[in-house]
Design an enzyme around this catalytic site. Sequence first.
Site, PDB file in Angstrom:
ATOM      1  N   LYS A  48      -4.563  -0.150  -7.322  1.00 12.02           N
ATOM      2  CA  LYS A  48      -5.905  -0.106  -7.855  1.00 12.02           C
ATOM      3  C   LYS A  48      -6.546   1.270  -7.700  1.00 12.02           C
ATOM      4  O   LYS A  48      -7.490   1.617  -8.404  1.00 12.02           O
ATOM      5  CB  LYS A  48      -6.788  -1.125  -7.099  1.00 12.02           C
ATOM      6  N   GLU A 104      -2.166   8.875 -10.192  1.00 12.17           N
ATOM      7  CA  GLU A 104      -2.427   8.340  -8.848  1.00 12.17           C
ATOM      8  C   GLU A 104      -3.694   8.955  -8.276  1.00 12.17           C
ATOM      9  O   GLU A 104      -4.065  10.072  -8.652  1.00 12.17           O
ATOM     10  CB  GLU A 104      -1.247   8.683  -7.921  1.00 12.17           C
ATOM     11  N   ASP A 108       0.167  10.861  -0.295  1.00 11.00           N
ATOM     12  CA  ASP A 108       0.028  10.918   1.148  1.00 11.00           C
ATOM     13  C   ASP A 108       1.436  11.171   1.717  1.00 11.00           C
ATOM     14  O   ASP A 108       1.914  12.310   1.698  1.00 11.00           O
ATOM     15  CB  ASP A 108      -0.552   9.551   1.575  1.00 11.00           C
ATOM     16  N   PHE A 157      -9.590  10.777   6.915  1.00 11.69           N
ATOM     17  CA  PHE A 157      -9.680   9.443   6.318  1.00 11.69           C
ATOM     18  C   PHE A 157     -10.723   9.461   5.211  1.00 11.69           C
ATOM     19  O   PHE A 157     -11.913   9.426   5.471  1.00 11.69           O
ATOM     20  CB  PHE A 157     -10.037   8.410   7.384  1.00 11.69           C
ATOM     21  N   VAL A 158     -10.249   9.542   3.974  1.00  9.50           N
ATOM     22  CA  VAL A 158     -11.186   9.665   2.854  1.00  9.50           C
ATOM     23  C   VAL A 158     -11.272   8.373   2.047  1.00  9.50           C
ATOM     24  O   VAL A 158     -10.289   7.619   1.934  1.00  9.50           O
ATOM     25  CB  VAL A 158     -10.805  10.837   1.911  1.00  9.50           C
TER      26      VAL A 158
HETATM   27  C1  PRP Z   1      -2.455   4.255  -1.969  1.00 12.97           C
HETATM   28  C2  PRP Z   1      -2.522   5.224  -3.139  1.00 12.97           C
HETATM   29  C3  PRP Z   1      -1.071   5.498  -3.424  1.00 12.97           C
HETATM   30  C4  PRP Z   1      -0.423   5.411  -2.072  1.00 12.97           C
HETATM   31  C5  PRP Z   1      -0.217   6.787  -1.529  1.00 12.97           C
HETATM   32  O1  PRP Z   1      -2.283   2.968  -2.463  1.00 12.97           O
HETATM   33  O2  PRP Z   1      -3.185   4.675  -4.238  1.00 12.97           O
HETATM   34  O3  PRP Z   1      -0.502   4.526  -4.290  1.00 12.97           O
HETATM   35  O4  PRP Z   1      -1.307   4.680  -1.210  1.00 12.97           O
HETATM   36  O5  PRP Z   1       0.403   6.732  -0.263  1.00 12.97           O
HETATM   37  P1  PRP Z   1       1.855   7.313   0.032  1.00 12.97           P
HETATM   38  O6  PRP Z   1       1.930   8.680  -0.605  1.00 12.97           O
HETATM   39  O7  PRP Z   1       1.870   7.388   1.542  1.00 12.97           O
HETATM   40  O8  PRP Z   1       2.885   6.372  -0.480  1.00 12.97           O
HETATM   41  P2  PRP Z   1      -2.538   1.636  -1.631  1.00 12.97           P
HETATM   42  O9  PRP Z   1      -1.236   1.077  -1.172  1.00 12.97           O
HETATM   43  O10 PRP Z   1      -3.573   1.911  -0.554  1.00 12.97           O
HETATM   44  O11 PRP Z   1      -3.109   0.625  -2.712  1.00 12.97           O
HETATM   45  P3  PRP Z   1      -4.393   0.768  -3.688  1.00 12.97           P
HETATM   46  O12 PRP Z   1      -4.049   1.825  -4.706  1.00 12.97           O
HETATM   47  O13 PRP Z   1      -4.533  -0.585  -4.304  1.00 12.97           O
HETATM   48  O14 PRP Z   1      -5.586   1.174  -2.835  1.00 12.97           O
END
Ligand code: PRP
Length: 185
Positions: A48, A104, A108, A157-158
């Site tokens: 999302k 995206e 991270d 933490f953003v």
């Molecule tokens: C977050 C973000 C990326 C991922 C990045 O998604 O949207 O998809 O984490 O992290 P990484 O580089 O360590 O893999 P999340 O799983 O929090 O779901 P969301 O998009 O629904 O918030």
Amino acid sequence: MNIGQDMQKDILKVLISEEEISARVKELGEQLANDYRGKDVIVICVLKGACVFFTDLVRNMDCQLEMEFMAISSYGGGTKTSGVVRIAKDIDTSITNRHILIVEDIMDSGLTLSHMKKLLESRSPASIKTVCLLDKPERRECDITPDYCGFTIPNEFVVGYGLDLAGFYRNLKYVGVLKPEVYSE
Ligand code: PRP
């Protein structure tokens, strides 16, 4: 966790303002439109977190494109940093011989996008590139960098502009740093 009723009060500081985001998204959109004009491109929003960035970005891309939405969920050890992702909602169209741009909110560890790229590569697209609003290179656990990036940020933490804590704060107009007492146990 200690998520308050007034989301603004939970923010320690604004890291990237609404105006800065808007200007950078416009630049990225123009650059992407120039790079993809005349190509058969499908722009994929990863739900999302990317939803807010995605809707602003595509409206700044003055070229023909198709929009698709994909939802992924992590599994394997129960942590998202496992990077092992499962498609919870797939795109509705074939990507064979088509150009793919994955949108995206943040890179991270890089494991999510790395795994997603592998999944989509198996469907023989013409190309796959990634655009991330935010990049946190200090956290990287694999060899990947976004092809297009809005802002490189420190390891804080953003939340906001799509990024959440437990599903909240996605609707903030800016990217802000959360007060530690909000996410600490
Ligand atoms: C977050 C973000 C990326 C991922 C990045 O998604 O949207 O998809 O984490 O992290 P990484 O580089 O360590 O893999 P999340 O799983 O929090 O779901 P969301 O998009 O629904 O918030």
